[in-house]
Scaffold this motif. Sequence first.
Motif, PDB file in Angstrom:
ATOM      1  N   ALA A  43      51.139  48.217  37.178  1.00 17.00           N
ATOM      2  CA  ALA A  43      51.501  47.047  37.983  1.00 17.00           C
ATOM      3  C   ALA A  43      51.558  45.786  37.132  1.00 17.00           C
ATOM      4  O   ALA A  43      52.420  44.923  37.333  1.00 17.00           O
ATOM      5  N   SER A  44      50.649  45.683  36.170  1.00 19.38           N
ATOM      6  CA  SER A  44      50.620  44.478  35.334  1.00 19.38           C
ATOM      7  C   SER A  44      51.898  44.327  34.526  1.00 19.38           C
ATOM      8  O   SER A  44      52.394  43.211  34.337  1.00 19.38           O
ATOM      9  N   ASP A  83      48.611  41.877  43.980  1.00 14.42           N
ATOM     10  CA  ASP A  83      48.020  43.068  43.374  1.00 14.42           C
ATOM     11  C   ASP A  83      47.245  42.727  42.103  1.00 14.42           C
ATOM     12  O   ASP A  83      46.184  43.310  41.835  1.00 14.42           O
ATOM     13  N   MET A  84      47.769  41.792  41.313  1.00 14.84           N
ATOM     14  CA  MET A  84      47.068  41.392  40.088  1.00 14.84           C
ATOM     15  C   MET A  84      45.700  40.783  40.412  1.00 14.84           C
ATOM     16  O   MET A  84      44.706  41.045  39.724  1.00 14.84           O
ATOM     17  N   THR A  85      45.648  39.972  41.453  1.00 13.81           N
ATOM     18  CA  THR A  85      44.370  39.377  41.856  1.00 13.81           C
ATOM     19  C   THR A  85      43.384  40.459  42.283  1.00 13.81           C
ATOM     20  O   THR A  85      42.191  40.398  41.958  1.00 13.81           O
ATOM     21  N   PHE A  88      42.519  42.449  38.800  1.00  9.50           N
ATOM     22  CA  PHE A  88      41.985  41.735  37.638  1.00  9.50           C
ATOM     23  C   PHE A  88      41.217  40.460  37.981  1.00  9.50           C
ATOM     24  O   PHE A  88      40.682  39.817  37.087  1.00  9.50           O
ATOM     25  N   GLY A  89      41.180  40.088  39.264  1.00  9.22           N
ATOM     26  CA  GLY A  89      40.453  38.897  39.661  1.00  9.22           C
ATOM     27  C   GLY A  89      41.324  37.650  39.651  1.00  9.22           C
ATOM     28  O   GLY A  89      42.485  37.681  39.223  1.00  9.22           O
ATOM     29  N   PRO A  90      40.774  36.525  40.103  1.00 11.58           N
ATOM     30  CA  PRO A  90      41.575  35.305  40.268  1.00 11.58           C
ATOM     31  C   PRO A  90      42.108  34.717  38.963  1.00 11.58           C
ATOM     32  O   PRO A  90      43.073  33.950  38.981  1.00 11.58           O
ATOM     33  N   ASP A  91      41.488  35.058  37.853  1.00 14.31           N
ATOM     34  CA  ASP A  91      41.942  34.532  36.559  1.00 14.31           C
ATOM     35  C   ASP A  91      42.813  35.536  35.806  1.00 14.31           C
ATOM     36  O   ASP A  91      42.879  35.517  34.573  1.00 14.31           O
ATOM     37  N   TRP A  92      43.504  36.390  36.545  1.00 13.31           N
ATOM     38  CA  TRP A  92      44.257  37.482  35.924  1.00 13.31           C
ATOM     39  C   TRP A  92      45.330  36.995  34.953  1.00 13.31           C
ATOM     40  O   TRP A  92      45.648  37.685  33.979  1.00 13.31           O
ATOM     41  N   GLU A  93      45.869  35.803  35.172  1.00 15.51           N
ATOM     42  CA  GLU A  93      46.959  35.338  34.310  1.00 15.51           C
ATOM     43  C   GLU A  93      46.505  35.122  32.870  1.00 15.51           C
ATOM     44  O   GLU A  93      47.325  35.162  31.949  1.00 15.51           O
ATOM     45  N   GLY A 150      46.831  48.126  51.231  1.00 18.80           N
ATOM     46  CA  GLY A 150      46.891  46.666  51.250  1.00 18.80           C
ATOM     47  C   GLY A 150      46.919  46.136  49.832  1.00 18.80           C
ATOM     48  O   GLY A 150      47.627  46.670  48.966  1.00 18.80           O
ATOM     49  N   PRO A 151      46.156  45.063  49.529  1.00 17.29           N
ATOM     50  CA  PRO A 151      46.127  44.535  48.158  1.00 17.29           C
ATOM     51  C   PRO A 151      45.819  45.634  47.147  1.00 17.29           C
ATOM     52  O   PRO A 151      44.930  46.448  47.354  1.00 17.29           O
ATOM     53  N   GLY A 152      46.584  45.635  46.075  1.00 16.35           N
ATOM     54  CA  GLY A 152      46.504  46.710  45.089  1.00 16.35           C
ATOM     55  C   GLY A 152      47.684  47.649  45.201  1.00 16.35           C
ATOM     56  O   GLY A 152      48.021  48.355  44.249  1.00 16.35           O
ATOM     57  N   SER A 153      48.324  47.633  46.383  1.00 15.47           N
ATOM     58  CA  SER A 153      49.512  48.472  46.586  1.00 15.47           C
ATOM     59  C   SER A 153      50.646  47.690  47.247  1.00 15.47           C
ATOM     60  O   SER A 153      51.611  48.286  47.721  1.00 15.47           O
ATOM     61  N   MET A 154      50.527  46.370  47.270  1.00 18.72           N
ATOM     62  CA  MET A 154      51.521  45.556  47.968  1.00 18.72           C
ATOM     63  C   MET A 154      52.901  45.644  47.322  1.00 18.72           C
ATOM     64  O   MET A 154      53.918  45.467  47.996  1.00 18.72           O
ATOM     65  N   PHE A 155      52.939  45.917  46.032  1.00 17.26           N
ATOM     66  CA  PHE A 155      54.223  46.047  45.343  1.00 17.26           C
ATOM     67  C   PHE A 155      55.119  47.079  46.017  1.00 17.26           C
ATOM     68  O   PHE A 155      56.344  46.944  46.040  1.00 17.26           O
ATOM     69  N   TYR A 156      54.517  48.110  46.574  1.00  8.77           N
ATOM     70  CA  TYR A 156      55.278  49.218  47.140  1.00  8.77           C
ATOM     71  C   TYR A 156      55.592  49.033  48.626  1.00  8.77           C
ATOM     72  O   TYR A 156      56.176  49.922  49.242  1.00  8.77           O
ATOM     73  N   VAL A 157      55.194  47.902  49.192  1.00  5.93           N
ATOM     74  CA  VAL A 157      55.402  47.659  50.624  1.00  5.93           C
ATOM     75  C   VAL A 157      56.661  46.816  50.816  1.00  5.93           C
ATOM     76  O   VAL A 157      56.671  45.618  50.518  1.00  5.93           O
ATOM     77  N   PHE A 158      57.709  47.440  51.321  1.00  7.08           N
ATOM     78  CA  PHE A 158      58.974  46.745  51.592  1.00  7.08           C
ATOM     79  C   PHE A 158      59.090  46.534  53.102  1.00  7.08           C
ATOM     80  O   PHE A 158      59.947  47.116  53.764  1.00  7.08           O
ATOM     81  N   ASP A 159      58.217  45.702  53.632  1.00  8.29           N
ATOM     82  CA  ASP A 159      58.157  45.562  55.084  1.00  8.29           C
ATOM     83  C   ASP A 159      59.302  44.735  55.661  1.00  8.29           C
ATOM     84  O   ASP A 159      59.453  44.664  56.883  1.00  8.29           O
ATOM     85  N   GLN A 160      60.102  44.118  54.799  1.00 14.69           N
ATOM     86  CA  GLN A 160      61.262  43.372  55.290  1.00 14.69           C
ATOM     87  C   GLN A 160      62.542  44.209  55.256  1.00 14.69           C
ATOM     88  O   GLN A 160      63.628  43.693  55.528  1.00 14.69           O
TER      89      GLN A 160
END
Length: 216
Positions: A43-44, A83-85, A88-93, A150-160
């Motif tokens: 994901a990263s 997903d990054m948050t 890897f936490g809030p300082d993932w960047e 949910g978070p951690g897999s949001m990349f794969y959710v195409f809810d639109q």
Amino acid sequence: MSPTFSETLRAATLPVHEQANHSPYISALLGGELSVDAFAALASQLYFVYSALEDVAEQVSDDPIAGKFVFPELNRRAALREDMTYYFGPDWESEVKPLPATAAYCDRIREAGTSWSGGFVAHHYTRYLGDIAGGQVIRHKLKNLHGVTGPGSMFYVFDQIPSAPKFRDNYRELLNTAPWDAADRKRFIMESVRAYELNVGVFTALAEDMPRYSMS
């Protein structure tokens, strides 16, 4: 009856598409051999790929050809940030960086995507259409193997996207009717193959850390 352009494209890219799907990293990931950290690592790197692609999409949105393939409902960057948050936490960047193979992939997206309409669409096609379908396999593996929803897999959710099959059919029709001549279509196929090869390069780079993610 002659094949449509989308059918020709699919056949021409099938070998390298299969190479990507059956790369050692993806095979181990889907085979339950790697920890959740391996999903996080994937994901990263996708975050940088989609950031590049969606930056280019903004630049070409007014193009009479490329603009028809810009669908805001497909955008993945916000989901990947979530997903990054999670991983890897809030300082993932400050922690997450592109691998050299990923940086090369992003450079090619920017170069091809801003030079002609087909360059953008070739990279757009190889990413989004695959993730709408094949990405769901990874989503289910995340849930079944590691309990991630949910978070951690949001990349794969195409809810639109109400209907993925209908969306893919409409997308292929856009490919079939785009005003590219024979030379353009050949160039498009070559760029699509290159996109898959760059994707395989990212998987190969990620595979160097497979021992660290092994669950055996």
